[in-house]
Motif scaffolding. Sequence first.
Motif, PDB file in Angstrom:
ATOM      1  N   LYS A  20       0.831  -1.205   0.000  1.00 14.88           N
ATOM      2  CA  LYS A  20       0.000   0.000   0.000  1.00 14.88           C
ATOM      3  C   LYS A  20       0.863   1.251   0.000  1.00 14.88           C
ATOM      4  O   LYS A  20       0.577   2.217  -0.704  1.00 14.88           O
ATOM      5  CB  LYS A  20      -0.931   0.025   1.213  1.00 14.88           C
ATOM      6  N   ARG A  78     -11.345   4.822   0.099  1.00 13.68           N
ATOM      7  CA  ARG A  78     -11.587   4.354  -1.260  1.00 13.68           C
ATOM      8  C   ARG A  78     -12.099   5.479  -2.163  1.00 13.68           C
ATOM      9  O   ARG A  78     -11.743   5.533  -3.330  1.00 13.68           O
ATOM     10  CB  ARG A  78     -12.609   3.219  -1.250  1.00 13.68           C
ATOM     11  N   LEU A 128      -6.034   2.664  -8.641  1.00  8.05           N
ATOM     12  CA  LEU A 128      -6.949   1.519  -8.656  1.00  8.05           C
ATOM     13  C   LEU A 128      -6.446   0.399  -7.750  1.00  8.05           C
ATOM     14  O   LEU A 128      -7.244  -0.275  -7.083  1.00  8.05           O
ATOM     15  CB  LEU A 128      -7.160   1.014 -10.082  1.00  8.05           C
ATOM     16  N   ALA A 129      -5.140   0.194  -7.703  1.00  6.82           N
ATOM     17  CA  ALA A 129      -4.581  -0.807  -6.788  1.00  6.82           C
ATOM     18  C   ALA A 129      -4.851  -0.400  -5.343  1.00  6.82           C
ATOM     19  O   ALA A 129      -5.218  -1.248  -4.515  1.00  6.82           O
ATOM     20  CB  ALA A 129      -3.080  -0.962  -7.029  1.00  6.82           C
ATOM     21  N   TYR A 131      -7.305   1.457  -4.303  1.00  7.61           N
ATOM     22  CA  TYR A 131      -8.742   1.276  -4.103  1.00  7.61           C
ATOM     23  C   TYR A 131      -9.049  -0.186  -3.780  1.00  7.61           C
ATOM     24  O   TYR A 131      -9.802  -0.487  -2.861  1.00  7.61           O
ATOM     25  CB  TYR A 131      -9.500   1.697  -5.363  1.00  7.61           C
ATOM     26  N   ARG A 132      -8.435  -1.072  -4.521  1.00  4.54           N
ATOM     27  CA  ARG A 132      -8.684  -2.499  -4.331  1.00  4.54           C
ATOM     28  C   ARG A 132      -8.140  -3.002  -2.990  1.00  4.54           C
ATOM     29  O   ARG A 132      -8.743  -3.873  -2.369  1.00  4.54           O
ATOM     30  CB  ARG A 132      -8.030  -3.259  -5.470  1.00  4.54           C
ATOM     31  N   LEU A 133      -7.020  -2.464  -2.547  1.00  6.50           N
ATOM     32  CA  LEU A 133      -6.396  -2.905  -1.297  1.00  6.50           C
ATOM     33  C   LEU A 133      -7.003  -2.257  -0.048  1.00  6.50           C
ATOM     34  O   LEU A 133      -6.847  -2.777   1.052  1.00  6.50           O
ATOM     35  CB  LEU A 133      -4.893  -2.615  -1.327  1.00  6.50           C
TER      36      LEU A 133
END
Length: 152
Positions: A20, A78, A128-129, A131-133
């Motif tokens: 992150k 997010r 986007l990574a 957001y996903r994490l």
Amino acid sequence: MEEDGHRAGHSERSTGNGRKRIFRIVAVQAAVVSAAAHLLWAWPRLSGPADPRPYVFVLAAAFTAVVAAATLRADEYRRLYALGAGTLAAFLVGYVAWHGGATIESLSADPLAIVGKTAETVGVVAFLALYRLAPPTSVVVARRTEDGPDDD
């Protein structure tokens, strides 16, 4: 045995936090580079009042810098990551929409555009990574209320 399990869980969290942190640094740097590219393009063209793009680019660069600063300083929200990805994606889509069929030729003739579009592409992927994490915003808000107000 329990201690080993605890350490393994801690190690997994540390790895996740490390990823992150890397994605956050990449996202912030990409947003700053994109903002700088827009400012560098717009600044010398501000005296031409017939073209609104330089003024829009200055505002967009300022907004992008604010998103970058918030990403650096805020908790993992997010919505903020979606805003970062959307802002940089809007720059990419706007460039293609403006240049249309001549996008590749325009891009290849302008080194500043190459830098900006590359940064925006990398930034969209990094946001986007993140957001996903990231956990859902409600979880982050609940954590903040459990921890109490900051004493800083």
